[in-house]
Design a protein around this motif. Structure first.
Motif, PDB file in Angstrom:
ATOM      1  N   ASN A 190       2.395  -2.275  12.526  1.00  0.00           N
ATOM      2  CA  ASN A 190       2.157  -3.270  11.479  1.00  0.00           C
ATOM      3  C   ASN A 190       0.737  -3.163  10.941  1.00  0.00           C
ATOM      4  O   ASN A 190       0.503  -3.231   9.741  1.00  0.00           O
ATOM      5  N   SER A 226       0.832  -1.196   0.000  1.00  0.00           N
ATOM      6  CA  SER A 226       0.000   0.000   0.000  1.00  0.00           C
ATOM      7  C   SER A 226       0.876   1.258   0.000  1.00  0.00           C
ATOM      8  O   SER A 226       1.801   1.390   0.800  1.00  0.00           O
ATOM      9  N   ASP A 280       6.556  -4.517   6.768  1.00  0.00           N
ATOM     10  CA  ASP A 280       6.559  -5.888   6.270  1.00  0.00           C
ATOM     11  C   ASP A 280       7.959  -6.488   6.338  1.00  0.00           C
ATOM     12  O   ASP A 280       8.149  -7.645   6.711  1.00  0.00           O
ATOM     13  N   THR A 334       6.516   3.042   6.220  1.00  0.00           N
ATOM     14  CA  THR A 334       5.593   2.582   5.192  1.00  0.00           C
ATOM     15  C   THR A 334       5.187   1.128   5.404  1.00  0.00           C
ATOM     16  O   THR A 334       5.782   0.399   6.203  1.00  0.00           O
ATOM     17  N   HIS A 335       4.184   0.756   4.651  1.00  0.00           N
ATOM     18  CA  HIS A 335       3.695  -0.616   4.682  1.00  0.00           C
ATOM     19  C   HIS A 335       4.825  -1.596   4.335  1.00  0.00           C
ATOM     20  O   HIS A 335       4.982  -2.644   4.975  1.00  0.00           O
TER      21      HIS A 335
END
Lengths: 449, 127, 493
Positions: free
Chosen positions: B91, B2, B33, B28-29
């Motif tokens: 997260n 995303s 991750d 950021t996403h």
């Protein structure tokens, strides 16, 4: 061919065939010839029986502590070793296993560490403890660096009582020099104790005292913690005779921010200086700044309780240049020894052993005080646990020598490393010193005067 | 991954959003991750001054520790106190409830990436 | 074949729940007058009785630890192929010699004339390690490899200070073990990474560019963490010395060439030796180790004190030396570990050491040969005592090195190292050592090959492993988030 090399000449030929090689040396072709040798400059290997005899002969050239009445302390103490401690330590599942990075097959080691951490917390009065450090001396270094980090690096001075073990202070000086910390040493007063009034310093990240001190004296821990905190510094207690925690409260009970030191008294042989067992405990709010390994409780996929190493991200193998310490291997087997020893004695046993040390020490002090002939207690009014300073008709080195000549290992000369105290002998008494030992020492002292 | 269009991004995988005269920062996403489940967030003290590109704090997962940087020069005005008890917000909602720090200052737009440029960066990094 | 059932073992604090009086060990009776602690010590300093520190009977204690021991895998059980850990056999004779009263029952502050045997042993071990390395001197003080690294770097710093040269950087390859940069930064240096070349060795061009007058030292591991020997080591040391720096070698991988090559000839200024790796002293579930450091002439003046010196037939412990770097720990070394290493060296001798590195390298290359194809070999360069595969083949089925490791547990083996080198993603670093029989090494290879096949036909079996261990995969996230590092009375429930 050697018993400890799993493949003999036939095996090797067979394996080389499989690899399509005509000789083992081919596998070493990447090592430049210039650095290679046909053999290193060592004698040939020997069979087990011969090696054993050779080493036994070397061992026989040493005078052991149990061969004579001995009263040596100064950071390393002789205590009773229940036979089951070594039996457990000799289990291959414990001593031939690795650091428990694969928790599924290391629950034995991990649970022992968890129990060790808990026992250290119980005895020091602190909230969390790590899985061990190298020894008492390096634990002081780690405690100082810890304090420095907790205060976010804003204070670069350390106040250390001179009665923290001189050997420990030498190690601290070595490390402090490397990382740019200033060490200020505070000598004891004429009563052998550290004056809390001299421990206020707004530039210090921590105040470090040892109790019982190098002189055997029990310090005024509550007042010291207060003095440190009043200047915004952390209070650190160092313990070198861990059995003292069987009777004396650990600094955690008085608000000390860290308690560290040497747990060799808990089931680890004097071993001519090592391996020993450093420990470190602190308040839970600072757990992320704590050095060393840590075992934590969790669950497995089936909801079963399990233990694993945790907060590893603080350690060197993940944080690399920003690690809280560079410790990798710790003292796992020694922590096991301490855990077995403590659990074998139990809470009552530890207390009884401590009381035995106190009673014997007290009795010896009483008899020395009555000796005359130039012998005297240096700090007759100071509270002590099982170690105290005496002066005699000669200097400490001379006294030790003469008493040794008379068959008694009487104590450690107090001014081996200088210090603001009289030149005499530090005498340590444990439950290993039966009445006959005390008789022998007093009689030998009488003959010296 | 995303990548909301209305945010600005850094090459070190932080995002920034203007809120009045403050800049809100998070990771950021993609970053969360890579890091794995966040177990602890070390946030700066309110009042701390920082230059663009300087470390503000760290995010810890089981296997790694990652620093996060300030994309602007300014002073830390507010930090996300919820992260002490709920580090998992980083997260679960990296652009919303998982925000990290609010810092005074203005965005130097030419130093930052827009959503398209950040998507390109991600495409490069996965090779 | 399954093991018999193992009971869940409670924590010590959960045993004897009623806290009934029991006796684990009988102490000798008091043959002096008893003293009330409150009479001898200030009341405020006395401890309150520790609640929940129970007493157990002796057998209860024995059984507690026996049951816990059964939950551990160990070298004595089977292969432990952890790369760079050198999990070789811990010979039983070492345990005998280390327990001799003449060694164990010595106090480090006894006068020299009482401990000539101990001092002689330490001196003899120093000579043996000098012979093994071809270096000019040795310190036996460091308590572990990482500790040895720090000692070496601090000696280098001292040597630079002595010649009025202050430098700020230490160069470390990107393939290095995490202790290397941690050590550099601890010692007050900035750790700067040297990239690896395509073959996994240090990129010499990059090194030449980075190596300037600000660099105090370059830290290398030989062979490196890929098992690949830095074949241009002589060029490297020459470059480093030419620019006034020092070469530090991490000796973790010494098992690859012990008895065959001398680091002294490679231009090393300091190298730590992990006695608990190369020289068979036990890993003990996480120590104690010992990390003696061998040094070149340039660093000889700065060896730590206390250390042993020889004067004719007599040995003395030297406690003060103004040129010394100082003391790195209490006393002169982990003596009982040194006794074990000395026992090992005497037993093997020159030929034995050469033999063991030969077989260590042979086994590693055998594994490389057999597993290649089933597992991806990231670097093609010849490797010595360890081999590094990665999980890229298996990753196409979403199986990673961790999964392979957990499945290996079901086959009764300890997994290889996975957490480094960082330059290999999804690494499986395998070091068999020389101790195992060929059949044991074959069994390991067979297990790995079978797992590779399982990944193809039934990946879920591997993903959900381990199945046959005392506990299944543990929740490490929970351990870090909901931090619980001790038992508390509230836990009694």
């Amino acid at each position: 061919m050697h018993p400890w090399v799993g493949a003999g000449p036939d095996d090797r030929r067979h394996l080389l065939d499989e690899l399509g090689l005509d000789s083992l040396e081919r596998l070493f072709a990447t090592i430049p010839q210039e650095v290679c040798v046909d053999r290193v400059d060592l004698p040939p290997g020997q069979d087990e029986d011969t090696v054993q005899r050779a080493l036994a002969a070397v061992a026989d050239r040493n005078l052991t502590l149990s061969s004579h009445p001995s009263f040596l302390g100064a950071g390393v103490y002789r205590h009773i070793q229940p036979s089951l401690v070594d039996a457990v330590l000799s289990r291959a599942e414990f001593f031939t296993s690795y650091t428990p990075y694969q928790p599924e097959i290391s629950q034995g080691t991990l649970q022992v560490i968890f129990e060790f951490q808990t026992l250290i917390c119980q005895l020091t009065g602190c909230e969390v403890a790590n899985a061990s450090l190298y020894d008492g001396a390096t634990s002081v270094v780690e405690a100082v660096l810890f304090a420095h980090r907790v205060l976010r690096g804003k204070r670069n001075r350390v106040l250390v009582a001179q009665t923290v073990h001189p050997v420990y202070r030498t190690v601290l000086d070595t490390y402090a020099g490397a990382v740019g910390l200033e060490v200020v040493v505070v000598p004891p007063g004429s009563d052998g104790r550290t004056d809390p009034g001299r421990l206020r310093d707004e530039q210090a990240c921590c105040v470090v005292v040892q109790s019982p001190s190098f002189l055997g004296v029990v310090e005024d821990l509550p007042a010291i913690a207060e003095a440190a905190h009043a200047s915004g510094a952390l209070a650190v207690q160092v313990v070198t005779e861990a059995v003292s925690l069987g009777i004396l409260a650990g600094g955690g009970a008085f608000g000390f921010d860290a308690v560290c030191g040497e747990a060799q008294s808990f089931g680890v042989a004097p071993g001519f200086g090592g391996p020993h067992l450093g420990f470190f405990a602190c308040a839970e709010k600072n757990v992320r700044q704590m050095p060393g390994r840590l075992a934590g409780e969790t669950v497995d996929e089936e909801g079963r309780r399990a233990f694993c190493l945790t907060l590893s991200t603080r350690e060197q193998h993940i944080r690399r240049a920003k690690a809280t310490s560079n410790i990798c291997t710790n003292q796992g087997l020694m922590a096991l020894a301490a855990t077995v020893w403590l659990e074998a004695l139990g809470g009552s046993g530890l207390r009884d052993m401590a009381r035995s040390c106190l009673a014997r020490s007290h009795e010896l002090k009483r008899r020395i005080a009555e000796l005359g002939g130039g012998w005297r207690l240096s700090y007759p009014a100071a509270p002590t646990f099982n170690e105290f300073l005496v002066e005699g008709p000669a200097g400490g080195d001379e006294l030790a020598r003469r008493l040794a000549g008379d068959g008694v290992l009487a104590g450690v000369p107090s001014r081996r490393w200088g210090g603001n105290w009289p030149d005499g002998l530090l005498i340590a008494v444990t439950e290993c010193n039966r009445a006959a030992d005390l008789d022998a020492l007093v009689a030998a002292m009488r003959r010296v005067s | 991954m995303s990548v909301p269009n209305d945010l600005s991004y850094t090459r070190s995988h932080e995002w920034a959003r203007v809120e009045g005269n403050l800049v809100v920062i998070g990771i950021t996403h993609y970053a969360q991750d890579q890091l794995g489940e966040v177990v602890y967030v070390e946030l700066p003290e309110v009042g701390l001054g920082a230059n663009a590109g300087e470390e503000l704090g760290t995010l810890e997962s089981v296997k790694a520790v990652a620093e996060f940087m300030s994309p602007v020069a300014g002073e830390v005005v507010e930090v996300n106190d919820r992260l002490a008890e709920e580090p998992n917000l980083v997260n679960e909602d990296p652009y919303g409830d998982g925000w990290l720090v609010k810092i005074s200052g203005s965005l130097e737009e030419d130093e930052l990436l827009d959503a398209e440029a950040y998507k390109e960066l991600l495409a490069e990094e996965s090779h | 074949m399954k093991r018999r059932a193992l009971r869940d073992e409670p924590l010590f604090f959960e045993l004897n729940p009623r806290r009934a009086a029991r006796q684990g060990h009988l102490l000798p009776p008091l043959d002096v007058p008893d003293v009330d602690p409150a009479a001898a010590l200030p009341q405020t300093l006395l401890r309150a009785p520790v609640e929940d520190f129970p007493d157990l009977g002796e057998l209860e204690v024995v059984q507690h630890f026996h049951r816990l021991s059964q939950l551990n895998y160990a070298v004595d059980e089977g292969l432990y192929p952890l790369g760079s850990c050198t999990m070789k056999y811990n010979p039983r004779i070492n345990e005998r010699t280390a327990r001799l009263a003449g060694f164990a029952d010595l106090h480090p502050l006894q006068p020299d004339d009482q401990v000539q045997g101990a001092l002689a042993l330490m001196w003899e071990l120093e000579q043996a390690l000098k012979a093994v390395t071809g270096m000019a001197g040795v310190t036996l003080q460091p308590a572990a490899g990482a500790h040895g690294e720090l000692t070496g770097i601090l000696m280098i710093r001292k040597a630079l200070e002595a010649r009025g040269d202050s430098r700020s950087i230490v160069l470390v390859p990107d393939s290095a073990h995490g202790t290397n940069p941690a050590t550099a930064s601890f010692a007050g240096y900035e750790a700067v990474e040297i990239p690896s070349a395509a073959d996994g060795t240090v990129d010499l061009a990059a090194l030449a560019e980075l190596m300037d007058e600000r660099v105090a030292a370059v830290m290398l591991t030989v062979p490196n963490t890929l098992g690949v020997f830095e074949h241009r080591i002589l060029e490297i040391s020459e470059l480093v010395h030419r620019r006034g720096g020092f070469l530090y070698l991490d000796g973790a991988n010494l098992n690859a060439f012990v008895g065959r090559a001398l680091v002294g000839r490679m231009g090393a200024d300091a190298m730590h030796i992990n006695l608990h790796k190369t020289f068979s002293t036990p890993h003990g579930g996480g120590g104690p180790g010992a990390g003696p450091v061998a040094v070149s002439e340039a660093l000889l003046p700065h060896l730590p004190v206390p250390r042993v010196v020889r004067e004719g037939d007599h040995f003395r412990m030297l406690w003060h030396d103004p040129n010394s770097v100082g003391a790195m720990r209490g006393f002169a070394g982990s003596f009982l570990i040194l006794v074990r290493a000395m026992t090992y060296i005497k037993s093997l001798g020159a030929e034995g050491l050469r033999e063991l590195s030969g077989v260590a390298v042979l086994y590693a290359n055998l594994i490389r040969h057999r597993l290649r194809g089933a597992y991806h070999l990231r670097y093609d360069a010849p490797s010595l005592h360890e081999v590094v595969f990665d999980d890229s083949i298996q990753a196409t089925r979403d199986i990673h090195n961790t999964d392979i490791a957990k499945r290996l547990l079901d086959y009764g083996f300890h997994p290889p190292t996975m957490s480094f080198p960082l330059i290999v993603h999804g690494a499986l670093m395998i070091e068999p050592t020389e101790s195992a029989s060929p059949e044991e090494v074959t069994a390991f290879c067979d297990a790995m090959l079978e797992i590779a096949r399982e990944v193809e036909r039934d990946p879920q079996l591997v993903k959900s492993a381990p199945h046959d261990t005392p506990v299944r995969r543990v929740d490490e996230v929970r351990a870090a988030r909901a931090l619980k590092v001790r038992w508390r009375p509230e836990d009694r429930g």
